[in-house]
Write a protein that holds these residues in place. Structure first.
Motif, PDB file in Angstrom:
ATOM      1  N   PHE A  14     -15.012 -24.509 -11.566  1.00 46.07           N
ATOM      2  CA  PHE A  14     -14.476 -25.015 -12.830  1.00 46.07           C
ATOM      3  C   PHE A  14     -15.296 -24.436 -13.975  1.00 46.07           C
ATOM      4  O   PHE A  14     -16.500 -24.160 -13.837  1.00 46.07           O
ATOM      5  N   ALA A  15     -14.630 -24.212 -15.091  1.00 38.83           N
ATOM      6  CA  ALA A  15     -15.257 -23.738 -16.329  1.00 38.83           C
ATOM      7  C   ALA A  15     -14.445 -24.329 -17.478  1.00 38.83           C
ATOM      8  O   ALA A  15     -13.260 -24.015 -17.631  1.00 38.83           O
ATOM      9  N   ILE A  16     -15.075 -25.168 -18.269  1.00 39.59           N
ATOM     10  CA  ILE A  16     -14.381 -25.910 -19.324  1.00 39.59           C
ATOM     11  C   ILE A  16     -15.097 -25.644 -20.639  1.00 39.59           C
ATOM     12  O   ILE A  16     -16.289 -25.942 -20.773  1.00 39.59           O
ATOM     13  N   CYS A  65     -19.838 -25.794 -16.361  1.00 39.36           N
ATOM     14  CA  CYS A  65     -19.287 -24.933 -15.313  1.00 39.36           C
ATOM     15  C   CYS A  65     -20.015 -25.170 -13.998  1.00 39.36           C
ATOM     16  O   CYS A  65     -21.117 -25.738 -13.962  1.00 39.36           O
ATOM     17  N   PHE A  66     -19.377 -24.694 -12.916  1.00 43.41           N
ATOM     18  CA  PHE A  66     -20.017 -24.660 -11.605  1.00 43.41           C
ATOM     19  C   PHE A  66     -19.589 -23.379 -10.907  1.00 43.41           C
ATOM     20  O   PHE A  66     -18.396 -23.102 -10.760  1.00 43.41           O
ATOM     21  N   ALA A  67     -20.598 -22.568 -10.475  1.00 49.76           N
ATOM     22  CA  ALA A  67     -20.362 -21.318  -9.755  1.00 49.76           C
ATOM     23  C   ALA A  67     -20.851 -21.491  -8.324  1.00 49.76           C
ATOM     24  O   ALA A  67     -22.037 -21.766  -8.108  1.00 49.76           O
ATOM     25  N   SER A 116     -13.180 -18.194 -14.514  1.00 48.89           N
ATOM     26  CA  SER A 116     -14.293 -18.111 -15.450  1.00 48.89           C
ATOM     27  C   SER A 116     -13.793 -18.099 -16.886  1.00 48.89           C
ATOM     28  O   SER A 116     -12.671 -17.665 -17.171  1.00 48.89           O
ATOM     29  N   LEU A 117     -14.633 -18.539 -17.812  1.00 51.33           N
ATOM     30  CA  LEU A 117     -14.363 -18.384 -19.246  1.00 51.33           C
ATOM     31  C   LEU A 117     -14.713 -16.991 -19.744  1.00 51.33           C
ATOM     32  O   LEU A 117     -14.351 -16.620 -20.861  1.00 51.33           O
ATOM     33  N   PHE A 175     -10.202 -24.241 -23.491  1.00 51.00           N
ATOM     34  CA  PHE A 175      -9.715 -24.033 -22.130  1.00 51.00           C
ATOM     35  C   PHE A 175     -10.369 -25.010 -21.163  1.00 51.00           C
ATOM     36  O   PHE A 175     -11.499 -25.465 -21.378  1.00 51.00           O
ATOM     37  N   ALA A 176      -9.644 -25.313 -20.087  1.00 47.55           N
ATOM     38  CA  ALA A 176     -10.190 -26.067 -18.959  1.00 47.55           C
ATOM     39  C   ALA A 176      -9.628 -25.411 -17.700  1.00 47.55           C
ATOM     40  O   ALA A 176      -8.457 -25.606 -17.357  1.00 47.55           O
ATOM     41  N   TYR A 177     -10.452 -24.588 -17.057  1.00 47.63           N
ATOM     42  CA  TYR A 177     -10.006 -23.792 -15.921  1.00 47.63           C
ATOM     43  C   TYR A 177     -10.548 -24.362 -14.619  1.00 47.63           C
ATOM     44  O   TYR A 177     -11.728 -24.716 -14.518  1.00 47.63           O
TER      45      TYR A 177
END
Length: 575
Positions: free
Chosen positions: A366-368, A382-384, A462-463, A456-458
């Motif tokens: 997730f990347a917000i 985010c979390f990678a 990635s952003l 954005f909220a993915y």
């Protein structure tokens, strides 16, 4: 020195080197920049000289001596004298172009020096303004200008009119006046932003920053980002507003505007918010039960305003959603999904990740937040998984100011993973749990959750433009607008993706096993403490701190020996 008159004495060449002595050699003097400016010819043997005067037009002047026939000779000297020395000031600090914001103040600075030995050496100053190239009119102290006869000019309440003229500083003394080079003023639009936060089940609280010299503000509302907007309130002299009587499940968009120095300034982007049905607990839930081919993922808690979309598709099967890296698949949620929260928990059940154990490539579960014009993510959480990296950032680009860190081991090839990321920003902690167990906690977090952008909220993207996409399968996704406790995370893990935590008061049961009492209550009721006392009407309840509650068979359990005293012992659950 430019503007100074000089006397120059120019000599012919010495004839002592001539052979035979007295041989005729002739010279003249010339302005090298003008072939017509040539003196008469003089015999070198006569040792003649001439005296001329000129007004210096620059700090460097050239005089050229020409030998008019063959031969050689010696140049003796040139005598230069200032005529009536009384020079005007010269600038040691020229005014430089400046930038301000509309409605604010601007400053221009210049300074001059002069010869202290001349008559009336004191330097006086006067600022003037006018069109490029002049003419310039003197400025006068007042509400608009300050310091007009000093080295520092102040321009108050900057408008666009102030940017279409040039400003010069005139320095004067007994020797005359010198005008500085012109300087200009640029006026930028001041930073103006609004935030929207759910305040109750039917109210949204709006706040924005104040603009200097703005008399009032106007707030507008729309049901779609970009409008059309309708005026909600005008003539506001404060920087906040409570919008009431709103409908659940509807996303509302707001902009604020102000008239500043004759210019209408509108907030750079819309603030968005919707009402939370369970403020302080579960806010959004996505269960992926759709038919294959669907491009919409409903939010069963937040309502249609928070539905997710699949811009590049995905595969639904067995109540799961699979994403392909090669097809650049991801889920997009409405921006601002964390906008109502001071703390948040993002929880997901993941069947598998087909990735790597190192980064790059940088893939994100997730990347917000936001993406800038250079393609860099900023203002995000985010979390990678490859680095098992969790972060919050209020910087642009975001990687330059991340707070958080990496777990001890990679999750790039994880399977059957229950991942919970808790952003407890008020407590200054980001905690990560894997399969209900604490994996790491990162302290010293100073960025509030309000820094997270609303563009954005993915999920699974990635952003940062150009980053790859993960190949993975997800079973369920939840957002809480609070920081779940360790007990709540453990209970959610025990229940799995198909059951929710509850705020209902639990029913406790007691059973005897061997020589011990077992106190049990549903796992969905987390963070309850077992309390005891010997009298129902007297005394205080005390927490049973040992042993601590444990989960077994979807029940919280506490195993205690029977009371040793002859009287009764009473027990209850409290939270």
């Amino acid at each position: 020195m430019a503007g100074q008159e000089y006397s120059v004495q120019l000599f012919a060449l010495d004839d002592r080197s001539l052979s035979p002595a007295g041989s005729t050699r002739t010279v003249d003097w010339q302005n090298p920049a003008d072939s017509v400016h040539v003196s008469a010819s003089y015999s070198m043997a006569a040792n003649d000289y001439i005296v001329g005067t000129f007004m210096a037009s620059n700090s460097v002047q050239a005089i050229q001596e020409n030998i008019l026939n063959s031969g050689d000779g010696n140049f003796n000297c040139m005598v230069l004298r200032a005529v009536g020395w009384n020079p005007p000031p010269y600038f040691v600090l020229e005014p430089a172009n400046a930038t301000s914001s509309l409605g604010n103040s601007a400053s221009l600075i210049g300074a001059a020096a002069g010869d202290s030995t001349i008559a009336n050496p004191t330097i006086t100053y006067q600022w003037a303004a006018g069109p490029a190239g002049g003419p310039y009119a003197d400025l006068v102290n007042g509400a608009k200008y300050g310091g007009t006869t000093t080295t520092n000019l102040i321009i108050n309440d900057v408008t666009t009119d102030d940017t279409v003229v040039d400003y010069v500083l005139i320095a004067s003394n007994g020797g005359g006046a010198t005008t500085s080079r012109p300087a200009s003023l640029a006026a930028a639009t001041p930073a103006f932003a609004m935030s929207a936060i759910a305040a109750s089940t039917n109210q949204i609280s709006l706040t924005w920053n104040a603009l200097t010299n703005s008399a009032s503000y106007t707030v507008e509302r729309a049901l779609t980002n970009g409008g059309p907007y309708t005026v909600l309130a005008g003539g506001l002299t404060t920087t906040s507003l409570l919008d009431s009587g709103l409908a659940f499940g509807t996303m509302y968009y707001y902009v604020v505007s102000a008239t500043l120095s004759g210019n209408e300034i509108t907030s750079a982007s819309a603030a968005a918010a919707t009402l939370s049905p369970a403020y302080g607990s579960l806010a959004h839930r996505y269960t992926f039960n759709e038919s294959n081919g669907s491009t919409t993922v409903p939010d069963s808690i937040g309502g249609p305003a928070w539905n997710g979309t699949l811009p590049n598709g995905g595969v639904f099967a067995n109540s799961q959603l699979s994403f392909s890296s090669a097809s650049r698949q991801y889920m997009a949620l409405p921006g601002g999904i964390l906008g109502n929260d001071t703390a948040a928990t993002i929880e997901m059940w993941i069947s598998s990740i087909s990735g790597a154990t190192t980064s790059p490539p940088y893939v994100y579960l997730f990347a917000i937040g936001n993406t800038d014009s250079s393609g860099n993510g900023y203002d995000y959480v985010c979390f990678a998984p490859n680095l098992a990296h969790v972060a919050i950032s209020a910087a642009d680009p975001g990687y330059a100011g991340e707070q958080g860190g990496n777990l001890a081991s990679s999750l790039g090839l994880a399977a059957s993973l229950h991942l919970t990321c808790v952003f407890d920003c008020p407590a200054g902690v980001i905690s990560v749990y894997t399969n209900g167990v604490p994996a790491s906690a990162f302290t010293g977090i100073t960025d509030p959750l309000s820094v997270v952008g609303s563009q954005f909220a993915y999920i699974g993207r990635s952003l940062n433009a150009g980053d790859p996409y993960p190949t993975w399968t997800i079973k369920e996704l939840r957002f809480y607008n609070t920081a779940l406790s360790g007990a709540e995370v453990a209970a959610s893990d025990a229940l799995g993706p198909n059951q929710l935590l509850t705020t209902n008061s639990p029913v406790m049961s007691v059973a005897m096993t061997g020589t011990n009492l077992i106190f049990s209550w549903p796992a969905a009721s987390a963070d309850y403490a077992l309390q005891a006392r010997t009298d129902l009407s007297l005394g205080s309840w005390t927490n049973v701190t040992s042993p601590s509650p444990q989960i077994a068979s979807n029940q919280w359990q506490v195993l205690l020996p029977p009371p040793t005293n002859a009287g009764a012992m009473f027990y209850r659950l409290a939270k």
